[in-house]
Design an enzyme around this catalytic site. Structure first.
Site, short mmCIF file in Angstrom:
data_model
loop_
_atom_site.label_atom_id
_atom_site.label_comp_id
_atom_site.label_asym_id
_atom_site.label_seq_id
_atom_site.Cartn_x
_atom_site.Cartn_y
_atom_site.Cartn_z
N GLY A 1 -75.81 -42.47 -16.91
CA GLY A 1 -75.08 -43.37 -16.02
C GLY A 1 -75.30 -44.83 -16.36
O GLY A 1 -74.35 -45.64 -16.33
N LYS A 2 -76.52 -45.19 -16.70
CA LYS A 2 -76.83 -46.58 -17.03
C LYS A 2 -76.24 -46.97 -18.38
O LYS A 2 -75.79 -48.11 -18.56
CB LYS A 2 -78.35 -46.80 -16.99
CG LYS A 2 -78.96 -46.51 -15.63
CD LYS A 2 -80.47 -46.60 -15.65
CE LYS A 2 -81.08 -46.19 -14.31
NZ LYS A 2 -80.82 -44.75 -13.99
N ASP B 1 -88.07 -39.80 -30.12
CA ASP B 1 -89.19 -40.18 -29.28
C ASP B 1 -89.20 -41.69 -29.09
O ASP B 1 -89.31 -42.44 -30.06
CB ASP B 1 -90.50 -39.72 -29.94
CG ASP B 1 -91.72 -39.97 -29.08
OD1 ASP B 1 -91.63 -40.71 -28.09
OD2 ASP B 1 -92.80 -39.43 -29.42
N ALA C 1 -82.32 -42.58 -21.96
CA ALA C 1 -80.96 -42.83 -21.47
C ALA C 1 -80.35 -41.70 -20.67
O ALA C 1 -79.53 -41.94 -19.77
CB ALA C 1 -80.05 -43.16 -22.66
N ALA C 2 -80.64 -40.44 -21.01
CA ALA C 2 -79.99 -39.32 -20.33
C ALA C 2 -80.36 -39.30 -18.85
O ALA C 2 -81.48 -39.65 -18.49
CB ALA C 2 -80.41 -38.01 -21.00
N PRO C 3 -79.40 -38.94 -17.98
CA PRO C 3 -78.08 -38.34 -18.25
C PRO C 3 -76.97 -39.33 -18.56
O PRO C 3 -75.83 -38.92 -18.76
CB PRO C 3 -77.79 -37.59 -16.95
CG PRO C 3 -78.46 -38.40 -15.90
CD PRO C 3 -79.72 -38.92 -16.53
N ASP D 1 -82.86 -41.06 -26.28
CA ASP D 1 -83.52 -40.08 -25.44
C ASP D 1 -84.07 -38.97 -26.34
O ASP D 1 -83.52 -38.70 -27.41
CB ASP D 1 -82.56 -39.50 -24.40
CG ASP D 1 -83.29 -38.82 -23.24
OD1 ASP D 1 -83.48 -39.48 -22.20
OD2 ASP D 1 -83.66 -37.64 -23.38
N CYS E 1 -87.54 -43.61 -10.83
CA CYS E 1 -87.00 -43.02 -9.60
C CYS E 1 -88.16 -42.34 -8.84
O CYS E 1 -88.10 -41.17 -8.51
CB CYS E 1 -85.88 -42.05 -9.90
SG CYS E 1 -86.29 -40.72 -11.06
N ASP F 1 -85.92 -46.76 -18.20
CA ASP F 1 -85.94 -45.86 -17.03
C ASP F 1 -86.96 -44.77 -17.36
O ASP F 1 -86.62 -43.72 -17.88
CB ASP F 1 -84.55 -45.28 -16.78
CG ASP F 1 -84.47 -44.47 -15.49
OD1 ASP F 1 -85.50 -44.34 -14.81
OD2 ASP F 1 -83.38 -43.98 -15.18
#
Length: 421
Positions: A243-244, A285, A239-241, A259, A353, A300
């Site tokens: 935004g989602k 984990d 999840a980090a950072p 995360d 990404c 992600d």
């Protein structure tokens, strides 16, 4: 020792990136002694120098008989980039000459630095604009050319050299037109806001009220593609950072944000508090997590981050591609495990990404072959601002830095919506 300045800190950052292979995001210590506006300026100076380093080195090679030590070379690089892009000659030269003069090992080179930078402020810097767009290093350029062709990669390099504006994601109940007027922003086709010269982010209208958060327009699309509904149980894996996570929570979903990094998840907690949103925070984990089942999952996955080069010009210099194999294997494990946490009839977003097909298109092709009844839902990708030509054969979405060139580009991303029959 003199107090640090944005320029001296930028040089320290360059020393770490180019000398130790560190990423700028890891280098909080050199920035910690600066006020927030000066930290932003130091990062901008270091980033601009990394983007223009190929050009700077070409100009400097015409003035140097031999390459000096890295610290001195970085001073010359930073000064050359500043001077060739409109920096004040007096201020740039004086400060950088003083900087090298305070170093016990290199103070004897003050005269050299002074002479070369004064030449760069004059005729020696004039060819800057005529030099080619800096190319990515071979470890990254070669696989990208193989995947997308030389023309596309040249366009990506142009986007990388231009840098990245700042994009904002609004809460769903906020009016984009109103905030565009307040912030002097442009509303992008996908609904994100884009700021060309935002200055200090925390000083902008709407920041303290939590009306928006910083998130590249491409990075905002996976959660929009997931289209969470109020009351749905949603897992944001890696999840980090955050935004989602904020997008999912703002849509009314019951969000579990997971995360492995406690430090990065602290930032997620801070942003949830600032935006008055809520999510369950789990530090652990992702491959061992046994929660659920979830109505929807957003994965992600950890990746090469090659899609973020326009915002992170340090990446090509801090990495060498040696981690590709391990990352691809981890993505496969994470995708397979996430499917076990999905409720019957649920949906899963897999995204990275990355600009490398092995971290996107190929991952999904292979997942479809491994799992009976798994399919892509290409119709979920029909969102505002999405060009149908960005859809891929296996049913995913490919985003690249050279898309939207007239608007300032976007991050490179791969997104696929998976459903288990």
């Amino acid at each position: 020792m003199p107090a640090p300045t944005p320029r001296s800190t930028a040089v320290a950052l360059l020393d770490k990136v180019l000398g130790e292979g560190r990423l700028l995001s890891e280098l909080s210590a050199p920035l910690s002694r600066l006020a927030a506006p000066d930290r932003a300026r130091a990062l901008r100076l270091a980033s601009d120098t990394l983007r223009g380093m190929d050009r700077a080195d070409r100009l400097l090679s015409r003035q140097l008989r031999k390459t000096p030590q890295l610290h001195v070379m970085n001073i010359l690089r930073l000064g050359t980039v500043e001077l060739c892009t409109g920096g004040d000659a007096h201020g740039v030269v004086d400060e950088l000459v003083s900087l090298v003069g305070t170093h016990p090992r290199y103070k004897r080179l003050r005269g050299l630095v002074n002479a070369i930078l004064r030449q760069m402020a004059g005729d020696a810097g004039k060819p800057w604009k005529d030099l080619r767009i800096p190319r990515l290093p071979g470890w990254l350029r070669d696989p990208l050319v193989s995947a997308w062709g030389n023309g596309a990669v040249s366009a990506m390099e142009k986007a990388q050299f231009s840098g990245a504006p700042v994009d904002l994601t609004l809460k769903p109940d906020e009016d984009p037109s109103k905030w565009a007027d307040r912030l002097g922003a442009t509303v992008l086709p996908s609904g994100s806001l884009r700021l060309a010269n935002p200055g200090q982010i925390s000083a902008l209208p709407g920041y303290s009220e939590g009306a928006w958060w910083v998130q590249d327009a491409a990075a905002a699309l996976p959660a929009r593609t997931l289209a969470p509904k109020a009351g749905e149980r949603v897992l944001d894996l890696c999840a980090a950072p955050g935004g989602k996570t904020l997008q999912l929570a703002a849509a009314g979903a019951i969000v579990t944000a997971l995360d492995i990094s406690e430090k990065r998840m602290e930032r997620v907690r801070e942003n949830l508090a600032r935006t008055n949103l809520s999510a369950e925070i789990v530090v652990g984990d992702g491959l061992r997590y046994q929660g659920g089942p979830f109505d929807a999952i957003l994965v992600d996955a950890p990746c090469s981050a090659t899609g973020t080069i326009r915002r992170h010009p340090d990446l090509p210099y801090a990495k060498d591609g040696s981690e590709f194999g391990a990352l691809i294997a981890l993505q496969t494990q994470m995708l397979d495990h996430a499917l076990t946490l999905l409720a019957p009839g649920g949906r899963l977003i897999f995204c990275t990404c990355s600009l490398l097909p092995d971290e996107g298109e190929v991952q999904v092709e292979q997942a479809l072959a491994r799992h009976n009844g798994l399919r892509t839902d290409a119709s979920a990708l029909d969102l505002p601002g999405i060009d149908p030509g960005w859809k891929t054969e296996e049913g995913g979405l490919r985003l690249r830095p050279d898309y939207w060139p007239e608007l300032g580009g976007m991050d490179g991303f791969y997104i696929a919506v998976l459903r288990q029959d």
